[in-house]
Scaffold this motif. Structure first.
Motif, PDB file in Angstrom:
ATOM      1  N   THR A  55       0.829  -1.212   0.000  1.00  0.00           N
ATOM      2  CA  THR A  55       0.000   0.000   0.000  1.00  0.00           C
ATOM      3  C   THR A  55       0.856   1.253   0.000  1.00  0.00           C
ATOM      4  OG1 THR A  55      -1.792  -1.130   1.172  1.00  0.00           O
ATOM      5  CG2 THR A  55      -1.786   1.271   1.249  1.00  0.00           C
ATOM      6  N   ALA A  56       1.926   1.244   0.780  1.00  0.00           N
ATOM      7  CA  ALA A  56       2.803   2.411   0.847  1.00  0.00           C
ATOM      8  C   ALA A  56       3.457   2.690  -0.504  1.00  0.00           C
ATOM      9  CB  ALA A  56       3.873   2.197   1.912  1.00  0.00           C
ATOM     10  N   MET A  57       3.899   1.629  -1.191  1.00  0.00           N
ATOM     11  CA  MET A  57       4.522   1.818  -2.494  1.00  0.00           C
ATOM     12  C   MET A  57       3.498   2.275  -3.535  1.00  0.00           C
ATOM     13  SD  MET A  57       7.574   1.375  -1.799  1.00  0.00           S
ATOM     14  CE  MET A  57       8.174   1.619  -3.462  1.00  0.00           C
ATOM     15  N   MET A  58       2.273   1.762  -3.434  1.00  0.00           N
ATOM     16  CA  MET A  58       1.217   2.205  -4.342  1.00  0.00           C
ATOM     17  C   MET A  58       0.947   3.693  -4.156  1.00  0.00           C
ATOM     18  SD  MET A  58      -2.261   3.131  -4.161  1.00  0.00           S
ATOM     19  CE  MET A  58      -2.860   2.307  -2.688  1.00  0.00           C
ATOM     20  N   LYS A  59       0.850   4.132  -2.903  1.00  0.00           N
ATOM     21  CA  LYS A  59       0.600   5.536  -2.619  1.00  0.00           C
ATOM     22  C   LYS A  59       1.759   6.409  -3.098  1.00  0.00           C
ATOM     23  CE  LYS A  59      -1.129   6.481   1.471  1.00  0.00           C
ATOM     24  NZ  LYS A  59      -1.328   6.444   2.948  1.00  0.00           N
ATOM     25  N   GLN A  60       2.966   5.879  -2.990  1.00  0.00           N
ATOM     26  CA  GLN A  60       4.122   6.644  -3.460  1.00  0.00           C
ATOM     27  C   GLN A  60       4.086   6.827  -4.972  1.00  0.00           C
ATOM     28  OE1 GLN A  60       8.029   4.726  -3.239  1.00  0.00           O
ATOM     29  NE2 GLN A  60       8.918   6.649  -2.549  1.00  0.00           N
ATOM     30  N   ARG A  61       3.749   5.766  -5.702  1.00  0.00           N
ATOM     31  CA  ARG A  61       3.664   5.872  -7.168  1.00  0.00           C
ATOM     32  C   ARG A  61       2.583   6.863  -7.576  1.00  0.00           C
ATOM     33  NH1 ARG A  61       4.049   0.252  -6.622  1.00  0.00           N
ATOM     34  NH2 ARG A  61       1.802   0.030  -6.978  1.00  0.00           N
ATOM     35  N   HIS A  62       1.439   6.774  -6.926  1.00  0.00           N
ATOM     36  CA  HIS A  62       0.344   7.672  -7.271  1.00  0.00           C
ATOM     37  C   HIS A  62       0.672   9.116  -6.894  1.00  0.00           C
ATOM     38  CE1 HIS A  62      -2.872   4.237  -7.245  1.00  0.00           C
ATOM     39  NE2 HIS A  62      -1.948   4.100  -8.172  1.00  0.00           N
ATOM     40  N   ALA A  63       1.346   9.299  -5.759  1.00  0.00           N
ATOM     41  CA  ALA A  63       1.718  10.652  -5.329  1.00  0.00           C
ATOM     42  C   ALA A  63       2.704  11.273  -6.315  1.00  0.00           C
ATOM     43  CB  ALA A  63       2.317  10.616  -3.934  1.00  0.00           C
ATOM     44  N   MET A  64       3.626  10.465  -6.822  1.00  0.00           N
ATOM     45  CA  MET A  64       4.583  10.974  -7.800  1.00  0.00           C
ATOM     46  C   MET A  64       3.873  11.357  -9.095  1.00  0.00           C
ATOM     47  SD  MET A  64       7.811   8.379  -7.184  1.00  0.00           S
ATOM     48  CE  MET A  64       8.742   9.075  -8.542  1.00  0.00           C
ATOM     49  N   GLY A  65       2.910  10.532  -9.517  1.00  0.00           N
ATOM     50  CA  GLY A  65       2.156  10.843 -10.726  1.00  0.00           C
ATOM     51  C   GLY A  65       1.341  12.112 -10.558  1.00  0.00           C
ATOM     52  N   ALA A  66       0.636  12.215  -9.426  1.00  0.00           N
ATOM     53  CA  ALA A  66      -0.155  13.420  -9.171  1.00  0.00           C
ATOM     54  C   ALA A  66       0.741  14.637  -9.039  1.00  0.00           C
ATOM     55  CB  ALA A  66      -0.989  13.240  -7.900  1.00  0.00           C
ATOM     56  N   GLY A  67       1.936  14.442  -8.466  1.00  0.00           N
ATOM     57  CA  GLY A  67       2.869  15.552  -8.310  1.00  0.00           C
ATOM     58  C   GLY A  67       3.357  16.095  -9.643  1.00  0.00           C
ATOM     59  N   VAL A  68       3.576  15.196 -10.604  1.00  0.00           N
ATOM     60  CA  VAL A  68       4.009  15.624 -11.938  1.00  0.00           C
ATOM     61  C   VAL A  68       2.939  16.496 -12.578  1.00  0.00           C
ATOM     62  CG1 VAL A  68       4.508  14.840 -14.282  1.00  0.00           C
ATOM     63  CG2 VAL A  68       5.605  13.722 -12.342  1.00  0.00           C
ATOM     64  N   PHE A  69       1.686  16.078 -12.479  1.00  0.00           N
ATOM     65  CA  PHE A  69       0.605  16.858 -13.090  1.00  0.00           C
ATOM     66  C   PHE A  69       0.343  18.155 -12.324  1.00  0.00           C
ATOM     67  CE2 PHE A  69      -0.204  12.849 -15.216  1.00  0.00           C
ATOM     68  CZ  PHE A  69      -0.515  13.288 -16.498  1.00  0.00           C
ATOM     69  N   SER A  70       0.531  18.136 -11.009  1.00  0.00           N
ATOM     70  CA  SER A  70       0.406  19.376 -10.243  1.00  0.00           C
ATOM     71  C   SER A  70       1.483  20.376 -10.651  1.00  0.00           C
ATOM     72  CB  SER A  70       0.509  19.084  -8.744  1.00  0.00           C
ATOM     73  OG  SER A  70      -0.584  18.315  -8.295  1.00  0.00           O
ATOM     74  N   ALA A  71       2.716  19.856 -10.823  1.00  0.00           N
ATOM     75  CA  ALA A  71       3.809  20.714 -11.267  1.00  0.00           C
ATOM     76  C   ALA A  71       3.535  21.262 -12.663  1.00  0.00           C
ATOM     77  CB  ALA A  71       5.124  19.935 -11.254  1.00  0.00           C
ATOM     78  N   TRP A  72       3.003  20.406 -13.528  1.00  0.00           N
ATOM     79  CA  TRP A  72       2.664  20.833 -14.882  1.00  0.00           C
ATOM     80  C   TRP A  72       1.602  21.939 -14.838  1.00  0.00           C
ATOM     81  CZ3 TRP A  72       1.786  16.611 -19.200  1.00  0.00           C
ATOM     82  CH2 TRP A  72       1.948  17.202 -20.462  1.00  0.00           C
ATOM     83  N   GLY A  73       0.650  21.788 -13.933  1.00  0.00           N
ATOM     84  CA  GLY A  73      -0.383  22.805 -13.785  1.00  0.00           C
ATOM     85  C   GLY A  73       0.167  24.132 -13.292  1.00  0.00           C
ATOM     86  N   GLU A  74       1.250  24.095 -12.517  1.00  0.00           N
ATOM     87  CA  GLU A  74       1.889  25.329 -12.070  1.00  0.00           C
ATOM     88  C   GLU A  74       2.714  25.959 -13.182  1.00  0.00           C
ATOM     89  OE1 GLU A  74       4.276  24.296  -8.757  1.00  0.00           O
ATOM     90  OE2 GLU A  74       2.595  23.616  -7.504  1.00  0.00           O
TER      91      GLU A  74
END
Length: 251
Positions: A127-146
């Motif tokens: 679960t922790a690794m799944m959350k890390q992968r998803h957080a990294m993906g969401a972080g990329v799109f958040s950065a792109w949005g900025e």
């Protein structure tokens, strides 16, 4: 398929097109697109690794597929498995049709007689690794949005510089002004219609999947302890909305 994602994107772009359709050609500028789209991608790549960027594109599928099981159905399946295990033993769980990969792994460990502490640590790590992968993906799109609006501002400033440097040439003012305004528009659309909504979708999907995994872990550990399947349903009811808890109690 998450129909809300499709409706949202199609609806947003449809409304924008309806607003500009009378003079759509005026809203297309190659230079502005290059500055905002290609430029923002380049800056995102500068902020992360290529594998992280490609991984974010792969994780993006969750925003459209949304293949996250209903916790009510997971509870029912866990209660059924617990009933089988209580009646015929853990070995009877082998060969059961379990579509959820996380639950299938947990049940396989039960069948193998794995120590409870090992089951818990292994599943929590997944679960922790799944959350890390998803957080990294969401972080990329958040950065792109900025970054997208910032690149739009860069294009706007470039267009203004070109325009001010050619005030004596009336023919150059129009194209320069188009770059100045359209880059801001493209940056706003890319950020607020695509990148930021996708980041939110991925974050929501990760939270729901993590909650389902916690539900499964609690159920499996309760099953291994030999708990009563009827009690399991009541114990796991906290993972579903209050209006669904009455259905669990009725069953």
């Amino acid at each position: 398929m998450d129909i809300a994602t499709i409706i949202g994107l199609v609806g947003a772009f449809g409304i924008i097109y309806m607003a500009i359709s009378a003079n759509a050609a005026a809203f297309v500028d190659t230079a502005s697109l290059l500055i905002v789209v290609a430029g923002s991608i380049a800056v995102v790549l500068a902020r992360c690794t290529l594998s992280e960027f490609l991984g974010a594109i792969g994780v993006l599928g969750k925003a459209f597929s949304r293949k996250i099981e209903n916790p009510f159905e997971l509870i029912n399946q866990l209660v059924e498995l617990a009933t089988i295990a209580r009646k015929d033993g853990m070995i009877a769980l082998e060969g059961q049709d379990i579509k959820n990969a996380y639950m299938a792994k947990a049940v396989a460990m039960l069948v193998d007689g794995t120590d409870p502490d090992i089951i818990k640590s292994s599943l929590e790590r997944d679960t922790a690794m799944m959350k890390q992968r998803h957080a990294m993906g969401a972080g990329v799109f958040s950065a792109w949005g900025e970054i997208a609006p910032a690149m739009g501002m860069v294009g706007t400033l470039a267009g203004l510089v070109i325009m001010l440097g050619n005030m004596s040439d009336p023919k150059a003012i129009g194209p320069a002004m188009a770059i100045a305004l359209l880059t801001t528009m493209y940056g706003a659309i890319l950020a607020n219609v695509i990148c930021l909504p996708m980041a939110q979708k991925l974050a929501n999907a990760s939270a729901l999947e993590a909650a389902n995994n916690e539900l499964i872990l609690e159920g499996v550990l309760f099953m291994q302890s030999g708990g009563n399947p009827r009690v399991m349903g009541d114990m796991l009811a906290s993972f579903v909305a209050p209006k669904m808890r009455s259905k669990i109690a009725a069953q």
